[in-house]
Design an enzyme around this catalytic site. Structure first.
Site, mmCIF file in Angstrom:
data_model
loop_
_atom_site.group_PDB
_atom_site.id
_atom_site.type_symbol
_atom_site.label_atom_id
_atom_site.label_comp_id
_atom_site.label_asym_id
_atom_site.label_seq_id
_atom_site.Cartn_x
_atom_site.Cartn_y
_atom_site.Cartn_z
ATOM 1 N N LYS A 158 0.744 -1.456 -0.640
ATOM 2 C CA LYS A 158 0.173 0.453 0.012
ATOM 3 C C LYS A 158 1.226 1.261 -0.185
ATOM 4 O O LYS A 158 0.138 2.038 0.774
ATOM 5 C CB LYS A 158 -0.631 -0.102 1.576
ATOM 6 C CG LYS A 158 -1.834 -1.255 1.376
ATOM 7 C CD LYS A 158 -2.303 -1.651 0.145
ATOM 8 C CE LYS A 158 -3.350 -1.005 -0.559
ATOM 9 N NZ LYS A 158 -3.993 -1.995 -1.645
ATOM 10 N N HIS A 192 7.330 -7.616 -1.657
ATOM 11 C CA HIS A 192 7.124 -6.958 -1.017
ATOM 12 C C HIS A 192 7.809 -7.241 0.347
ATOM 13 O O HIS A 192 7.926 -6.374 1.712
ATOM 14 C CB HIS A 192 5.444 -7.167 -0.201
ATOM 15 C CG HIS A 192 4.428 -5.929 -1.295
ATOM 16 N ND1 HIS A 192 4.780 -5.401 -1.561
ATOM 17 C CD2 HIS A 192 3.307 -7.043 -1.113
ATOM 18 C CE1 HIS A 192 3.254 -4.736 -2.040
ATOM 19 N NE2 HIS A 192 2.799 -5.768 -1.952
ATOM 20 N N SER A 211 -4.823 2.955 4.374
ATOM 21 C CA SER A 211 -5.003 2.543 3.141
ATOM 22 C C SER A 211 -4.498 0.329 3.186
ATOM 23 O O SER A 211 -5.659 0.116 2.432
ATOM 24 C CB SER A 211 -4.089 2.568 2.048
ATOM 25 O OG SER A 211 -3.973 1.565 0.754
#
Length: 287
Positions: A45, A101, A131
């Site tokens: 995010k 990530h 988010s």
């Protein structure tokens, strides 16, 4: 469902077990980078989807074919996800573009040996939290966030998918060799997207004419990218993403946390941030 039911633990951080099997994680750990590969690294995010739109357009010299025909998880696949070993990445021509990530220290051995170019995108953690809160409410593989106060504590403690935002950012900022890593913030993309496209192109050694840079920047404005069905996750099954609860690409703004956090929660967040980031010298623009 609980963390124990939905998540596995890898390098001490929660991973959505449905997306990251032992087989895919092993593939990642043994992955062979090429020197001309391009890696987009982010905490979730923080602008991943945005960069997955920008980088392929720069690499193609502005040709939109890839972003119009390939879902972003195929055009710049996550190296740690289940589908990765079905994409025949070894057969892809250079330069290949990937996403991750993972924290810096979790990268495979070849990353440190061949030093491919990496673009690390950071975002105000209050907006990341905001988010993430909506994302956890619509993603079937994520634990339901529950009450905001409880999710906030989990987020600050790193008891969420991909672990602590603080650890993640500090790991990449603390990279031993920074020459092949470009650092950029979500807020910079919002403030001057055209300048960011030009800087990224320069970093990737992909010289572009000013009019091409302008076209890429225009196409990658959040409002325009959101219309791209190859990027907005509208093609994903509703059993995976319930877009009725929240759009995947929601607002694309800075400062939405002000509409989410209470004054007390914001002050508590600030106190934790000051403590955990006190030794970080990087100027983010939101401090």
């Amino acid at each position: 469902m609980t963390e124990a039911e939905l998540y596995s633990v890898y390098y001490g951080v929660y991973m959505p077990a449905g997306l990251h099997s032992p087989r895919s994680l092993n593939y990642f750990s043994e992955f062979s980078f090429r020197p001309d590969d391009i890696l987009i690294a982010t905490y979730p995010k923080s602008g991943t989807t945005w960069m997955q739109e920008i980088v392929p357009l720069i690499v193609s010299g502005g040709d939109p074919t890839s972003v119009e025909t390939l879902p972003n998880w195929n055009r710049t696949p996550w190296l740690e996800e289940n589908q990765v070993y079905t994409l025949k990445l070894e057969q892809r021509p250079s330069p290949r573009t990937f996403s991750t990530h993972f924290q810096y220290g979790m990268m495979p051995k070849s990353f440190f040996e061949v030093k491919p170019r990496a673009i690390y995108v950071m975002r105000n953690p209050k907006d990341v939290f905001t988010s993430s809160y909506h994302y956890h409410g619509m993603a079937a593989f994520a634990v339901n966030p529950g009450p905001q106060s409880e999710f906030l504590q989990k987020f600050l403690d790193g008891k969420v998918m991909f672990g602590s935002w603080f650890d993640h950012v500090k790991s990449w900022l603390g990279a031993e060799e920074k020459g092949h890593i470009m650092y950029i913030t979500y807020e910079e993309l919002i403030t001057d997207l055209k300048d960011c496209v030009a800087r990224i192109a320069q970093f990737l050694e992909k010289p572009l004419d000013p009019e091409v840079i302008e076209k890429i920047a225009d196409r990658c404005l959040f409002v325009n990218m959101k219309k791209n069905n190859m990027s907005n996750y509208s093609k994903v099954s509703c059993e995976v993403f319930d877009l009725k609860k929240s759009e995947f690409l929601r607002k694309g703004i800075a400062g939405d946390w002000k509409n989410q956090l209470t004054v007390a929660e914001s002050e508590y967040f600030d106190a934790v941030y000051r403590d955990k980031m006190k030794d970080v010298k990087y100027k983010f623009g939101w401090d």
